[in-house]
Design an enzyme around this catalytic site. Structure first.
Site, short mmCIF file in Angstrom:
data_model
loop_
_atom_site.label_atom_id
_atom_site.label_comp_id
_atom_site.label_asym_id
_atom_site.label_seq_id
_atom_site.Cartn_x
_atom_site.Cartn_y
_atom_site.Cartn_z
N LYS A 89 -1.49 -6.99 -43.58
CA LYS A 89 -2.47 -6.69 -44.62
C LYS A 89 -2.19 -5.28 -45.11
O LYS A 89 -2.28 -4.32 -44.34
CB LYS A 89 -3.89 -6.80 -44.06
CG LYS A 89 -5.00 -6.66 -45.07
CD LYS A 89 -6.35 -6.93 -44.42
CE LYS A 89 -7.49 -6.85 -45.42
NZ LYS A 89 -8.80 -7.12 -44.78
N GLY A 106 6.69 -0.82 -40.57
CA GLY A 106 6.57 -0.56 -39.14
C GLY A 106 7.63 -1.33 -38.39
O GLY A 106 8.83 -1.16 -38.64
N GLU A 107 7.22 -2.19 -37.47
CA GLU A 107 8.16 -3.00 -36.69
C GLU A 107 8.34 -4.40 -37.27
O GLU A 107 8.97 -5.25 -36.65
CB GLU A 107 7.65 -3.12 -35.25
CG GLU A 107 7.49 -1.78 -34.54
CD GLU A 107 6.89 -1.95 -33.14
OE1 GLU A 107 6.57 -3.10 -32.77
OE2 GLU A 107 6.75 -0.93 -32.44
N ASP A 128 -19.72 -10.21 -43.36
CA ASP A 128 -19.07 -11.04 -44.38
C ASP A 128 -18.59 -12.35 -43.76
O ASP A 128 -17.52 -12.85 -44.08
CB ASP A 128 -17.89 -10.29 -45.00
CG ASP A 128 -17.47 -10.90 -46.35
OD1 ASP A 128 -18.31 -11.57 -46.99
OD2 ASP A 128 -16.31 -10.72 -46.75
#
Length: 471
Positions: free
Chosen positions: A52, A21-22, A147
């Protein structure tokens, strides 16, 4: 870039210089089983970011792909100073999705505990105020984290106007209301998601979670921050899950200098039944402040265990039968005292013995087990003309508003915590459940001992069990 150079940059593990992406990848930070976390920087501004990226083999699974995208949507919706900020998300040329998040300079609480040990109660309160603020926003938006654990709470450095923490990793978050991120059919009742060391009993059973599911995880986190260890540990996932389902939680005060009031807050979070936990994060934080700072700290109502024995003759009430009845009640009195109970009532055909439950979880459990052993001993078949109907229950010793404990009028409704009049109001918990020969034990008396005693739930009588044997 083409050929081998492109393969080097965009293989299964992204190499330094790969453009996502960027953002330009600097290095791999963490390789997990589902995704990898990279440190990167914005191609134009140079601002650091955490990327991620889903592994190729996982990205091929449609459900995993949708769940990953859902995490991005969830995080974008939950804009809050104590929740990690999403900068953008998209896909690589091979279809692998990625999420770009703010780069957090600091370490997670699990790493902090490993290097410095437990936190003081005031430090724990400061951390939980911020974690609680994040959960409040998530729950208000209809999202439960599912979580929450020490690894998913990052403490930032002091250069931001003082220490602060941020909640990360909403990868298994689920919506509580239709239309909220995570409210899709990606997770169904019966599917277990989360980390065993922190999972609430209802998660382990695959039930639909709610905000109180996160509050159980808060209890696990509180215990860990105060003591340096989780409340339940085992060598296998199954062993840990069984402890969460059945074992009474230890008090933090058994492992660290923690007040009884703070013990009470943690133990309420770790109740097996979600209905017995705090109703929301604000109620929990209010009790936590009181326990740490003083003032209106939560007070656990003192409880006791009660053994009620009613003798019944199987034939004509002749002299021999009456002698059997008296001898049986005398034996019941002796066994009750040997188990640590005090005989409060000894009538012509009945006995009531009680004992206050100790604060120590292990001793409390041992006392209840001894009482159940007495109940089994008293209902064993023999040649006596007398048979005994035995009930064991845990409740307050007296009613809230009646110091003598005997309530007038009809029996109050009996709930999961017992009769409204306490142990001395017998109609609240003693019932004629039919056959003699097997004792009746209520849910509060059996709780946590299911692995030690064989018992079957009575039909149409929730929280009442027929005890058959010691395992």
């Amino acid at each position: 870039m083409a050929g081998n150079g492109e393969e080097a940059l965009y293989g299964e593990e992204l190499r330094p210089g790969a453009l996502v992406g960027e953002w330009v990848v600097d290095r791999v930070q963490v390789q997990g089983p589902v995704s990898a976390l990279y440190r990167a920087r914005h191609a134009r501004t140079g601002v650091p970011a955490a990327l991620k990226v889903l592994h190729p083999q996982v990205a091929a699974a449609a459900v995993a792909l949708r769940r990953f995208r859902r995490e991005a949507a969830t995080l974008q919706r939950l804009s809050h100073p104590h929740i990690v900020t999403v900068l953008g998300y998209g896909e690589l040329s091979d279809g692998r999705p990625f999420i770009a998040m703010e780069w957090l300079e600091g370490q997670d609480l699990a790493a902090e505990l490993a290097t410095r040990g437990p936190l003081s109660p005031r430090e724990v309160l400061a951390v939980m105020e911020q974690v609680g603020a994040a959960l409040r926003v998530a729950h208000a938006a209809g999202v439960v984290h599912r979580d929450l654990k020490a690894q998913n709470v990052v403490r930032l450095g002091p250069g931001r106007g003082g220490p602060a923490v941020k909640l990360v990793d909403f990868g298994v978050a689920k919506g509580l209301v239709p239309g909220a991120p995570g409210s899709s059919s990606l997770t169904h009742t019966g599917v277990v998601l989360g980390t065993p060391l922190s999972m609430a009993p209802e998660q382990i059973r695959g039930e639909v979670p709610d905000a109180r599911t996160d509050l159980y995880a808060v209890g696990v986190l509180l215990f860990q921050l105060l003591t340096g260890m989780p409340p339940f540990q085992g060598t296998t996932r199954h062993e840990v899950e069984q402890l969460h389902l059945h074992a009474p939680p230890p008090r933090p005060g058994e492992h660290a200098p923690v007040s009884a009031a703070l013990d009470a807050v943690v133990l309420r979070c770790l109740r097996k039944a979600r209905e017995e936990r705090h109703p929301d994060v604000d109620a929990l934080l209010e009790d936590l402040r009181g326990a740490v700072l003083g003032g209106a700290a939560p007070v656990e109502v003192p409880r006791a265990v009660g053994l009620y024995v009613e003798a019944r003759l199987t034939g004509e009430p002749g002299p021999a039968a009456m002698e059997d009845l008296d001898a049986g009640l005398e034996r019941a009195s002796t066994l009750a005292r040997e188990a640590g109970l005090e005989v409060r009532v000894l009538g012509g055909a009945c006995l009531l013995a009680v004992a206050s439950l100790p604060d120590d979880v292990r001793r409390e459990r041992e006392l209840r087990a001894r009482v159940l052993d007495v109940a089994l001993a008293l209902t064993g078949r023999d040649a006596s003309a007398a048979r005994f109907h035995v009930t064991v229950h845990v409740d307050r010793l007296t009613a809230r508003d009646e110091p003598h404990g005997w309530a007038d009028g009809a029996a109050s409704a009996w709930d999961a915590e017992g009769g409204e009049g306490g142990l001395l109001h017998l109609p609240g918990w003693v019932r004629d459940d039919g056959e003699e020969g097997t004792p009746i034990v209520t849910g509060p008396a059996l709780r946590g001992l299911e692995m030690d005693f064989a018992a079957s739930l009575l039909p149409d009588a929730p929280e009442r069990w027929r005890l058959s044997a010691r395992r």
